[in-house]
Motif scaffolding. Structure first.
Motif: not given
Length: 94
Positions: A13, A40, A69-71, A75, A77, A79, A81-83
């Motif tokens: 978290n 990413t 998965w995303q940046s 932040h 991200s 898998k 929804g954790r960041t």
């Protein structure tokens, strides 16, 4: 030097991490941004896992093996929804 803490992505978290930018040098920050962009792309195209080395709120160094998965500028991200805050990331290893 304290040993590195191994983190499970399921318990990550954003409050676990340093709130200040752990990199003081602008060149290191630019390198980190490039590493995040590459990680990413690897995550989205190949589902390739990377090792994120980051500083925890208590000052310890943590590491996490995961797929990004995303940046964005603030932040990364993972898998589920954790960041992780970008400013807590020391480096990414492929």
């Amino acid at each position: 030097m304290n040993p590195t803490v191994i983190l499970a992505k399921e318990v990550v978290n954003p409050y676990m991490f340093a709130q200040h930018d752990v990199l003081q040098d602008s060149r290191l920050r630019a390198d980190r941004k490039s590493q995040i962009q590459k990680a990413t792309a690897l995550g989205n195209i190949y589902q390739h896992k990377v090792k994120i080395i980051c500083q925890m709120a208590d000052g310890q160094v943590g590491q996490l093996l995961t797929t990004i998965w995303q940046s964005d500028d603030n932040h990364v991200s993972l898998k589920g929804g954790r960041t992780i805050p970008v400013n807590a990331i020391l480096r990414i290893e492929y």
